[in-house]
Scaffold this active site. Sequence first.
Site, PDB file in Angstrom:
ATOM      1  N   HIS A  59      -5.860   2.311  12.750  1.00  0.00           N
ATOM      2  CA  HIS A  59      -5.202   1.979  11.473  1.00  0.00           C
ATOM      3  C   HIS A  59      -6.090   2.219  10.269  1.00  0.00           C
ATOM      4  CE1 HIS A  59      -1.144   0.805  11.881  1.00  0.00           C
ATOM      5  NE2 HIS A  59      -1.385  -0.001  12.897  1.00  0.00           N
ATOM      6  N   GLN A  73      -5.040  -0.090  17.498  1.00  0.00           N
ATOM      7  CA  GLN A  73      -5.254  -0.773  16.215  1.00  0.00           C
ATOM      8  C   GLN A  73      -6.471  -0.223  15.482  1.00  0.00           C
ATOM      9  OE1 GLN A  73      -2.757  -2.811  14.946  1.00  0.00           O
ATOM     10  NE2 GLN A  73      -2.042  -1.681  16.738  1.00  0.00           N
ATOM     11  N   GLU A  94      -4.486 -11.374  14.785  1.00  0.00           N
ATOM     12  CA  GLU A  94      -3.163 -10.940  14.323  1.00  0.00           C
ATOM     13  C   GLU A  94      -2.293 -10.618  15.552  1.00  0.00           C
ATOM     14  OE1 GLU A  94      -3.188  -7.085  12.549  1.00  0.00           O
ATOM     15  OE2 GLU A  94      -1.228  -7.343  11.604  1.00  0.00           O
ATOM     16  N   HIS A  95      -2.874  -9.819  16.450  1.00  0.00           N
ATOM     17  CA  HIS A  95      -2.167  -9.491  17.694  1.00  0.00           C
ATOM     18  C   HIS A  95      -2.998  -9.967  18.872  1.00  0.00           C
ATOM     19  CE1 HIS A  95      -1.173  -6.143  14.859  1.00  0.00           C
ATOM     20  NE2 HIS A  95       0.061  -6.495  15.205  1.00  0.00           N
ATOM     21  N   ASP A 132       4.840  -3.170  17.300  1.00  0.00           N
ATOM     22  CA  ASP A 132       4.542  -2.539  16.013  1.00  0.00           C
ATOM     23  C   ASP A 132       5.740  -1.747  15.499  1.00  0.00           C
ATOM     24  OD1 ASP A 132       2.003  -3.421  15.698  1.00  0.00           O
ATOM     25  OD2 ASP A 132       1.020  -1.599  16.431  1.00  0.00           O
ATOM     26  N   HIS A 170      11.883 -46.348 -12.563  1.00  0.00           N
ATOM     27  CA  HIS A 170      12.453 -46.010 -11.255  1.00  0.00           C
ATOM     28  C   HIS A 170      13.276 -47.197 -10.729  1.00  0.00           C
ATOM     29  CE1 HIS A 170       9.559 -42.739 -11.258  1.00  0.00           C
ATOM     30  NE2 HIS A 170      10.033 -42.298 -10.091  1.00  0.00           N
TER      31      HIS A 170
HETATM   32  N1  LIG Z   1      -1.060  -6.309   8.805  1.00  0.00           N
HETATM   33  C1  LIG Z   1      -0.038  -5.499   8.893  1.00  0.00           C
HETATM   34  O1  LIG Z   1       1.042  -5.913   9.204  1.00  0.00           O
HETATM   35  C2  LIG Z   1      -0.211  -4.042   8.588  1.00  0.00           C
HETATM   36  C3  LIG Z   1       0.814  -3.113   8.830  1.00  0.00           C
HETATM   37  C4  LIG Z   1       0.621  -1.784   8.456  1.00  0.00           C
HETATM   38  C5  LIG Z   1      -0.587  -1.402   7.841  1.00  0.00           C
HETATM   39  N2  LIG Z   1      -1.541  -2.326   7.679  1.00  0.00           N
HETATM   40  C6  LIG Z   1      -2.789  -2.053   6.998  1.00  0.00           C
HETATM   41  O2  LIG Z   1      -2.448  -1.562   5.712  1.00  0.00           O
HETATM   42  C7  LIG Z   1      -3.496  -0.745   5.266  1.00  0.00           C
HETATM   43  C8  LIG Z   1      -2.921   0.537   4.693  1.00  0.00           C
HETATM   44  O3  LIG Z   1      -3.879   1.086   3.830  1.00  0.00           O
HETATM   45  P1  LIG Z   1      -3.734   2.480   3.138  1.00  0.00           P
HETATM   46  O4  LIG Z   1      -4.918   2.714   2.325  1.00  0.00           O
HETATM   47  O5  LIG Z   1      -3.359   3.468   4.169  1.00  0.00           O
HETATM   48  O6  LIG Z   1      -2.441   2.378   2.222  1.00  0.00           O
HETATM   49  P2  LIG Z   1      -2.053   1.433   1.019  1.00  0.00           P
HETATM   50  O7  LIG Z   1      -0.680   1.847   0.618  1.00  0.00           O
HETATM   51  O8  LIG Z   1      -2.229  -0.006   1.392  1.00  0.00           O
HETATM   52  O9  LIG Z   1      -3.067   1.781  -0.121  1.00  0.00           O
HETATM   53  C9  LIG Z   1      -3.017   2.989  -0.833  1.00  0.00           C
HETATM   54  C10 LIG Z   1      -3.280   2.702  -2.293  1.00  0.00           C
HETATM   55  O10 LIG Z   1      -4.566   2.128  -2.424  1.00  0.00           O
HETATM   56  C11 LIG Z   1      -5.008   2.359  -3.743  1.00  0.00           C
HETATM   57  N3  LIG Z   1      -6.415   2.760  -3.742  1.00  0.00           N
HETATM   58  C12 LIG Z   1      -7.035   3.599  -2.904  1.00  0.00           C
HETATM   59  N4  LIG Z   1      -8.330   3.734  -3.272  1.00  0.00           N
HETATM   60  C13 LIG Z   1      -8.517   2.981  -4.368  1.00  0.00           C
HETATM   61  C14 LIG Z   1      -9.632   2.690  -5.220  1.00  0.00           C
HETATM   62  N5  LIG Z   1     -10.828   3.198  -4.981  1.00  0.00           N
HETATM   63  N6  LIG Z   1      -9.457   1.867  -6.267  1.00  0.00           N
HETATM   64  C15 LIG Z   1      -8.254   1.311  -6.510  1.00  0.00           C
HETATM   65  N7  LIG Z   1      -7.158   1.549  -5.744  1.00  0.00           N
HETATM   66  C16 LIG Z   1      -7.288   2.359  -4.688  1.00  0.00           C
HETATM   67  C17 LIG Z   1      -4.180   3.457  -4.314  1.00  0.00           C
HETATM   68  O11 LIG Z   1      -3.416   2.975  -5.343  1.00  0.00           O
HETATM   69  C18 LIG Z   1      -3.273   3.888  -3.182  1.00  0.00           C
HETATM   70  O12 LIG Z   1      -1.968   4.121  -3.654  1.00  0.00           O
HETATM   71  C19 LIG Z   1      -4.449  -0.536   6.434  1.00  0.00           C
HETATM   72  O13 LIG Z   1      -5.557  -1.381   6.261  1.00  0.00           O
HETATM   73  C20 LIG Z   1      -3.635  -0.996   7.634  1.00  0.00           C
HETATM   74  O14 LIG Z   1      -4.428  -1.537   8.652  1.00  0.00           O
HETATM   75  C21 LIG Z   1      -1.371  -3.630   8.001  1.00  0.00           C
HETATM   76  N1  LIG Z   2      -0.135  -2.378  13.691  1.00  0.00           N
HETATM   77  C1  LIG Z   2       0.386  -2.562  12.369  1.00  0.00           C
HETATM   78  C2  LIG Z   2       0.400  -4.039  12.028  1.00  0.00           C
HETATM   79  O1  LIG Z   2      -0.813  -4.569  12.067  1.00  0.00           O
HETATM   80  C3  LIG Z   2       1.770  -2.091  12.152  1.00  0.00           C
HETATM   81  C4  LIG Z   2       2.064  -0.669  12.503  1.00  0.00           C
HETATM   82  C5  LIG Z   2       2.799   0.163  11.801  1.00  0.00           C
HETATM   83  N2  LIG Z   2       2.877   1.304  12.508  1.00  0.00           N
HETATM   84  C6  LIG Z   2       2.189   1.180  13.538  1.00  0.00           C
HETATM   85  N3  LIG Z   2       1.673  -0.027  13.559  1.00  0.00           N
END
Ligand SMILES: NC(=O)c1ccc[n+]([C@@H]2O[C@H](COP(=O)([O-])OP(=O)(O)OC[C@H]3O[C@@H](n4cnc5c(N)ncnc54)[C@H](O)[C@@H]3O)[C@@H](O)[C@H]2O)c1
Ligand SMILES: N[C@H](CO)Cc1c[nH]c[nH+]1
Length: 906
Positions: A730, A727, A796-797, A830, A889
């Site tokens: 990520h 995690q 979360e997990h 995941d 009513h």
């Molecule tokens: N909780 C869950 O189930 C789960 C599952 C998968 C991923 N995640 C999380 O999702 C997140 C993915 O993040 P990511 O960044 O890789 O992808 P993302 O798709 O969430 O974000 C990318 C976008 O962020 C925007 N961005 C980036 N910098 C910016 C700035 N300075 N100002 C305004 N907008 C901006 C852009 O538009 C870009 O397209 C991670 O935090 C990951 O832990 C959570």
């Molecule tokens: N761990 C993420 C949810 O918190 C989901 C994910 C996508 N791919 C791998 N992991």
Amino acid sequence: MLQLSSPILPLLDSSVLDQPLAGAISRSSALLIPLHLLEKVKPTISANQPYFVLLPNQHASSSSSSSNSISPETVADILDQGADAIVTDDLHLIHSFDQQTSASRLIYSTPNLDSQEIAQVVAGVLLTTNDHGAVTQTVSTLGSKTNGKPVFVSLSSSSTSSALPSTQDVIAIAALGAALVVVTSSLCALDDGQEAVAGKLDYIDAFLAPLKSDRADKLFATVVVSSACSTSLGLVYSSPLSIRKSLLTGSAHYQSRNRGLWHKGETSGATQEVVSVRQDCDNDALEFRVRQSKGTASAGFCHLGNREGCFSSASGLAKLESTLRERKQSAPAGSYTARLFSDPSLLGAKLREEAAELADAKNEDTQHVAFEAADLLYFALTKCVSAGIGLEEIERSLDAKSKKVTRRKGDAKEKFAKEQKESEQRKEGKAESAKPPVLDADAPIKIKSYRLSEISASQRIELLKRPSIKTEAIMGICKPILKSIKERGDAALLELTAKFDKAQLETPIRLPPFANEEVIKQIRPDVVKAIDQAYSNIHAFHKAQKVTSGNKAVGPTDKSGDEEAEDAILEVETMPGVVCRRFSRPIERVGLYVPGGTAVLPSTALMLGIPAQVAKCSTKVIATPPRPDGSIAPEVLYVADKVGATHLLCAGGAQAVGAMAYGTETCPKVDKIAGPGNQFVTAAKMIVQNETDTLVSIDMPAGPSEVLVIADGEADPAFVASDLLSQAEHGPDSQVVLVGIDLSDDQLLAIEKEVDSQARRLPRVDIVRQAIDKSVTVITKTREEAMDWSNDYAPEHLIIQTQYPEEMVNKVKNAGSVFVGAFTPESCGDLASGTNHVLPTYGFARTYSGVSVSTFQKNITSQQISTSGLGLLGPHVVNMAECEGLEAHANAVRVRLQKLSSSSSA
Ligand SMILES: NC(=O)c1ccc[n+]([C@@H]2O[C@H](COP(=O)([O-])OP(=O)(O)OC[C@H]3O[C@@H](n4cnc5c(N)ncnc54)[C@H](O)[C@@H]3O)[C@@H](O)[C@H]2O)c1
Ligand SMILES: N[C@H](CO)Cc1c[nH]c[nH+]1
């Protein structure tokens, strides 16, 4: 810079200038006004009339030089008030101005110009001479043929002489590259066929005299330009007659090559007011600057329908102005522009907001500066149109300001200067915190550890907190993004995608099918198989979530639990004759956000797409950021087809959330947005959910990933470390927590060593380092303490790697998803085992559940009451309604009960 655009310069010699001469002059030439007449005539001359002011002659004066001299301050004042130029023979005066002012606004009056030095300093020359050779010499010394500086010629020795120049004089002087000065008392303006006036030169004849056509039909090519924004409207032809009519009437006339004299708009009403008529540099073509009549059915210039001009429709500011004018007359109800027109406070607040945003935009980010400037211009023009003015008035005001030569200090008002300082200081602070962290590759990758018995109550509260998110700053970034999507739809979406994802797209939306054979070939075959297996497992687990075993099942294949089966209806007869039911329906239009900033996540597309598919949502928009080349990962496209997505929105971040929440020209508006994402995505989801007008809900505030591992002395250190790191990789904001049950120092060290060595082998080690920096290990004495910590943290997990893990599951109160036993790594959940990985983070597991089929459904209740049922229930309802003071009513029941009793007694 002054330029010759007419062969004649009328010199006003009386305070009265009659029509139609005044009108014809104002449309085609500057007017030379002696200083002593200026105050008197200024209120009477047309607003469009360019004018020069002629100062009294210094050299010809019989009195002392000081009595006639005009101070530089007076001259500056005359220029500030709108004079285009000053004509003077006073070289001291000319030199007393800075080079720039003199060279653009001061005309030297002299009988001959022989100094190169003066030629460079002045804007033009008024030559008093009868000698054509002197004119030629002056044109050459001044460099008029290359720099365009004008030479005006007064033929008499005194400019107030009444000697009448002829059209031949005009032609002769024009041939030398100069314009002839003629006193207005010897001018008239005659219509076609009108008799000449004795002792007067026809101004229009004089204006036309040097024009020569090189065409067989002797017409003059005429460019027609809109006076607003200088947009070219079309090319037409003029004849001496049509020019005469235009100058006299002020309504544009042209010469049609088929139909002869053409009074533009005579039948349609779409007339053009002539603002100015200019001759080109070699007197064979004309420019008509016109103001198109507004409000007629076909106000445009082009004969093809209601088009503004013949070349193309207007763009930029001119287009915006015309759209705003249309909106002002008949804005679609509920449109944002209509709101702005009817709510001056909103418009005022937006103007202030946009001005501040433009001021804050960094010069290096040129796209951002353009973006904010466009927003400010939009609101500024909305304000003007709402006040009944447009670009033409703005340009006129700009031109008037550009005529001022007195420079104001230009300091900002104190209040605004202070605000600007504060904003800069805030930004400096923010920039400091936004700097990428300096990572030391040799530093150990180690989670900070604490023994529960050694920490205070307040430390416990601190350790249970998530890494702080700068919510206000993130919201501050997201709000303008959302606003621009709301106001400018796809155009803003494409700009923001270019800005944040570096992808230049033509359209943000793709429609199915998404993955053809070519696309599928780009995916490794074993990955296709893995996705298929994951789809099958996740689908099986989610399909089973449909309620198929209610008290009363309905639907075609209800018993099988098939996807086609309707959810069972929950039915309870709460008292005899009173039947209450609950049934579910899909949420019709849903948006599914699949993150794509730092990793390709087809698994998230499955986790969102499958429950929406099982719930039978009719519109499923998958949003994901494109790669810089504009493409979308083929694995995501493959999943999009498998889950039956109806649209693929190639955008990420707050802008994707905005597009789905508000809808754009190509992206449908959705009713609910689900899916994880970074801080920008999460903040945008929260903002749109709170806008009552937007009517969109969200699944949950899912943010950076997190895991809490409970491990005892039996746990394999390599397994524990691998789960923590899975995690941590990520994102830098992810947090991982290890809760060790009675671990010795050596046992803890073994896990820490594994964390360090496994992390160093990961490609995303830099991200891991930052996440590990925000993480904690807590060592408890007992299993109960460990579980209490986990329940308070609400992860979360939750991974349980202890000797009897199932027993601990019973004690779980708060968690998104639980992974039980040493051989259940979180990665399986995941990606492929069947449970959903879109789960509540940040402690929201206390109140929220992860995504499931019910995320995409709503429950509706119904009831049906028989006559006997109402007989039993009705009196209770009447009593309760009376107790609440709600007579209506009570009546709704009484009227029915009365009807029942009268029909039973009948
Ligand atoms: N909780 C869950 O189930 C789960 C599952 C998968 C991923 N995640 C999380 O999702 C997140 C993915 O993040 P990511 O960044 O890789 O992808 P993302 O798709 O969430 O974000 C990318 C976008 O962020 C925007 N961005 C980036 N910098 C910016 C700035 N300075 N100002 C305004 N907008 C901006 C852009 O538009 C870009 O397209 C991670 O935090 C990951 O832990 C959570
Ligand atoms: N761990 C993420 C949810 O918190 C989901 C994910 C996508 N791919 C791998 N992991």
